[in-house]
Design a protein around this motif. Sequence first.
Motif, short mmCIF file in Angstrom:
data_model
loop_
_atom_site.label_atom_id
_atom_site.label_comp_id
_atom_site.label_asym_id
_atom_site.label_seq_id
_atom_site.Cartn_x
_atom_site.Cartn_y
_atom_site.Cartn_z
N LEU A 121 0.84 -1.21 0.00
CA LEU A 121 0.00 0.00 0.00
C LEU A 121 0.88 1.26 0.00
O LEU A 121 0.64 2.19 -0.78
CB LEU A 121 -0.94 -0.01 1.21
N GLU A 122 1.90 1.28 0.86
CA GLU A 122 2.79 2.45 0.93
C GLU A 122 3.48 2.69 -0.40
O GLU A 122 3.60 3.84 -0.85
CB GLU A 122 3.82 2.26 2.06
N LEU A 123 3.93 1.60 -1.03
CA LEU A 123 4.56 1.71 -2.35
C LEU A 123 3.60 2.34 -3.36
O LEU A 123 3.97 3.25 -4.11
CB LEU A 123 4.99 0.31 -2.82
N SER A 124 2.37 1.89 -3.36
CA SER A 124 1.40 2.40 -4.34
C SER A 124 1.17 3.89 -4.13
O SER A 124 1.03 4.64 -5.10
CB SER A 124 0.07 1.64 -4.23
N ILE A 125 1.17 4.34 -2.88
CA ILE A 125 0.94 5.76 -2.60
C ILE A 125 2.12 6.58 -3.12
O ILE A 125 1.94 7.62 -3.76
CB ILE A 125 0.69 5.97 -1.09
N ARG A 126 3.33 6.09 -2.86
CA ARG A 126 4.52 6.81 -3.36
C ARG A 126 4.51 6.88 -4.89
O ARG A 126 4.86 7.90 -5.49
CB ARG A 126 5.81 6.11 -2.91
N GLY A 189 -6.98 15.71 -8.44
CA GLY A 189 -8.43 15.70 -8.22
C GLY A 189 -8.99 14.30 -8.07
O GLY A 189 -10.07 14.12 -7.50
N LEU A 190 -8.24 13.33 -8.58
CA LEU A 190 -8.68 11.93 -8.45
C LEU A 190 -8.52 11.48 -6.99
O LEU A 190 -7.50 11.78 -6.36
CB LEU A 190 -7.79 11.06 -9.35
N VAL A 191 -9.52 10.79 -6.46
CA VAL A 191 -9.40 10.22 -5.10
C VAL A 191 -9.71 8.73 -5.17
O VAL A 191 -10.77 8.33 -5.67
CB VAL A 191 -10.34 10.91 -4.09
N LEU A 192 -8.76 7.95 -4.67
CA LEU A 192 -8.85 6.49 -4.76
C LEU A 192 -8.80 5.87 -3.37
O LEU A 192 -8.05 6.33 -2.50
CB LEU A 192 -7.66 5.93 -5.56
N ALA A 193 -9.58 4.81 -3.16
CA ALA A 193 -9.39 3.91 -2.02
C ALA A 193 -8.55 2.75 -2.54
O ALA A 193 -9.02 1.93 -3.33
CB ALA A 193 -10.72 3.43 -1.47
N ILE A 194 -7.27 2.75 -2.14
CA ILE A 194 -6.33 1.72 -2.59
C ILE A 194 -6.25 0.67 -1.50
O ILE A 194 -6.04 1.01 -0.33
CB ILE A 194 -4.93 2.32 -2.84
N GLU A 195 -6.46 -0.62 -1.87
CA GLU A 195 -6.59 -1.62 -0.81
C GLU A 195 -6.07 -3.00 -1.22
O GLU A 195 -6.84 -3.90 -1.54
CB GLU A 195 -8.03 -1.72 -0.32
N PRO A 196 -4.73 -3.16 -1.19
CA PRO A 196 -4.20 -4.49 -1.48
C PRO A 196 -4.66 -5.54 -0.47
O PRO A 196 -4.67 -5.28 0.73
CB PRO A 196 -2.68 -4.28 -1.40
#
Length: 254
Positions: A121-126, A189-196
């Motif tokens: 998850l942290e990787l995806s945010i970076r 402007g895009l907002v995502l719920a990222i959830e591995p």
Amino acid sequence: MRWAGLIVWRAHQEAAALVAPGVKTADLDAAVEAVFARYRAEPLFKGVPGVVPFPAATCVSVNEAVVHGIPGSRVLRAGDIVSIDTGCRFEGWCGDSAYTHAVGAIAPRWRQLLDVTRETLELSIRLLAVKQRWSEVAVEMAAKVRGAGFSVVETFCGHGIGRGMHEEPQVPNHVAESLKTKDFLLSPGLVLAIEPMVNMGGKRVRCLSDHWTQVAADGLPSAHFEHTVAVTERGPWVLTGPPITPEEVAFCQR
Ligand code: MG
Ligand code: MG
């Protein structure tokens, strides 16, 4: 959306503080629901339609349960892992986040499963800051999971989020077939719920007879971490992350 995210963050703090051997999964749900009530925030999970409507404010998924576990009388034991997933709507906007916790001491390989899932998850945010398209993020998420010898759950994915909890686009944690036609730009402007969701064994899941709990088909443990993240001109903003400004800190002390 930041205020909704902070309420979700606060709810997670209170639930996480309870995680210990002997605690019932319903106790974790009650802690979350109390925080939402204090802020007059709407629990988003309660009443989600299904064969039976989802009955709680929180999904609590233990060990081989991947997601969508129903909190109840199950008692946590030392060596378990427990995923807590919740979301709320506040003043019209939504936040959604999940963490998986160790209950007491856990086996080293289980600890690694938690660490790899959180780091994915942290990787995806970076990567949101440096990649153009979601598929470029998803490919690196899947590679990290595979590199540890674990499996990405492909049956479920993240999602856009805003006034509704589940909005377009779909946000898979691997380069899904759907991304060939539904890949998207990571524009401000895009907002995502990222959830591995990561399984220690195979990627297959099945649903229990309660019509909600999704478990790893092979019975091996599974972990899940999630944040609601905004793409901004100044980089990714973790809306469900901890309070930073004095105003946010004060809001979380209500
Ligand atoms: Mg969630
Ligand atoms: Mg979600």
